[in-house]
Design an enzyme around this catalytic site. Structure first.
Site, PDB file in Angstrom:
ATOM      1  N   ASP A  61       0.868  -1.181   0.000  1.00  0.00           N
ATOM      2  CA  ASP A  61       0.000   0.000   0.000  1.00  0.00           C
ATOM      3  C   ASP A  61       0.901   1.226   0.000  1.00  0.00           C
ATOM      4  O   ASP A  61       1.577   1.509   0.999  1.00  0.00           O
ATOM      5  CB  ASP A  61      -0.892  -0.027   1.237  1.00  0.00           C
ATOM      6  N   VAL A  62       0.912   1.976  -1.104  1.00  0.00           N
ATOM      7  CA  VAL A  62       1.851   3.094  -1.218  1.00  0.00           C
ATOM      8  C   VAL A  62       1.524   4.233  -0.269  1.00  0.00           C
ATOM      9  O   VAL A  62       2.363   5.116  -0.052  1.00  0.00           O
ATOM     10  CB  VAL A  62       1.921   3.631  -2.664  1.00  0.00           C
ATOM     11  N   ASN A  88       2.448   5.744 -10.402  1.00  0.00           N
ATOM     12  CA  ASN A  88       1.198   5.673 -11.142  1.00  0.00           C
ATOM     13  C   ASN A  88      -0.021   5.405 -10.263  1.00  0.00           C
ATOM     14  O   ASN A  88      -1.144   5.745 -10.646  1.00  0.00           O
ATOM     15  CB  ASN A  88       1.308   4.573 -12.209  1.00  0.00           C
ATOM     16  N   TYR A 156      -9.231  14.805  -6.446  1.00  0.00           N
ATOM     17  CA  TYR A 156      -8.368  14.279  -7.498  1.00  0.00           C
ATOM     18  C   TYR A 156      -7.594  15.400  -8.177  1.00  0.00           C
ATOM     19  O   TYR A 156      -6.375  15.331  -8.354  1.00  0.00           O
ATOM     20  CB  TYR A 156      -9.210  13.508  -8.514  1.00  0.00           C
ATOM     21  N   LYS A 160      -3.495  16.110  -8.252  1.00  0.00           N
ATOM     22  CA  LYS A 160      -2.745  16.069  -9.508  1.00  0.00           C
ATOM     23  C   LYS A 160      -2.043  17.403  -9.783  1.00  0.00           C
ATOM     24  O   LYS A 160      -0.950  17.419 -10.368  1.00  0.00           O
ATOM     25  CB  LYS A 160      -3.681  15.678 -10.657  1.00  0.00           C
TER      26      LYS A 160
END
Length: 251
Positions: A61-62, A88, A156, A160
């Site tokens: 789990d990043v 990613n 989101y 980003k």
């Protein structure tokens, strides 16, 4: 001199991550496929073997600092170096107005998209500085939301946009150590997340309209191209998008 190039791709079990992993494998890389679902990662690693490179799978789990530390300890032990990190892994929140968005949904997106990229970049940076020969490349998946938002996408879009700042900072700070960093902004690749595009999605003017999509393998090849460049060359930003999507124009 190290002969085999070592790449790590997060979110490699499906979609854009898998497409990038296979494109890298076709160019001869050994790809470490990272994500949460072990069975999907194993499938990606096996396909990398058949594509002409090689693959291995590590479930992690990043967004978990301890899990990322353990991941990079394993990379160091197994390979001794890392030549490429493709950040990613990502997630989205429910598409609701911001006053209806739960704090937990916001935090989950920040934890995966932004903190996860930071954690992986942090460990990759340390490994790339210390390895022999030193240096390496980090590619961040920014998404076209790093350029323009969609309706009801604050978590989101915010993450980003932050990825763009992370990319530029890493690109600057990596110079003394031969570490390059670039960003790919992908728009409407044909994955599970974009399946509804053909049925119609909300537009800036309040309408619902279908949007074109494109083969994710083309995005994977773009990542592989960025990864193939020599150490003295960098693609700082690249946009790969479906022709005709409404990013360019007035909404």
């Amino acid at each position: 001199m190290q002969d085999r190039r070592i790449a790590m791709v997060t979110g490699a079990g499906t979609g854009l991550g898998k497409a990038a992993a296979l494109a890298l494998a076709r160019d001869g890389w050994h790809v470490i496929a990272v994500g949460r679902r072990a069975h999907l990662l194993s499938e990606t690693a096996e396909e990398c073997d058949r594509a002409g490179g090689s693959g291995s799978a590590v479930a992690a789990d990043v967004s978990d600092p301890a899990a990322v530390a353990a991941l990079f300890d394993q990379v160091r032990a197994d390979h001794g170096r890392l030549d490429l990190l493709f950040n990613n892994a990502g997630t989205v929140a429910p598409p609701v107005p911001i006053d209806e968005l739960g704090v937990g949904d916001w935090q989950r997106v920040v934890d995966v998209n932004l903190t996860g990229s930071f954690l992986c970049a942090r460990h990759a940076f340390g490994l790339m500085k210390a390895q022999e020969p030193p240096g390496g490349r980090i590619i961040n998946n920014g998404s076209i939301s790093a350029q323009a938002p969609r309706p009801n996408s604050a978590p989101y879009t915010a993450t980003k946009h932050a990825i763009t700042g992370l990319t530029k900072s890493l690109s600057l700070d990596g110079r003394p150590f031969g570490i390059t960093c670039g960003q790919i902004d992908i728009g409407n690749a044909r994955t599970a997340l974009t399946a509804r595009m053909h049925e119609g999605v909300p537009q800036a003017d309040g309408s619902i309209r279908p949007e074109p999509t494109f083969d994710p393998d083309d995005a994977g090849r773009a990542v592989a191209y960025m990864a193939s460049l020599p150490a003295d060359t960098n693609v700082l930003t690249m946009t790969v998008m479906a022709s005709g999507m409404p990013l360019v124009g007035r909404g």
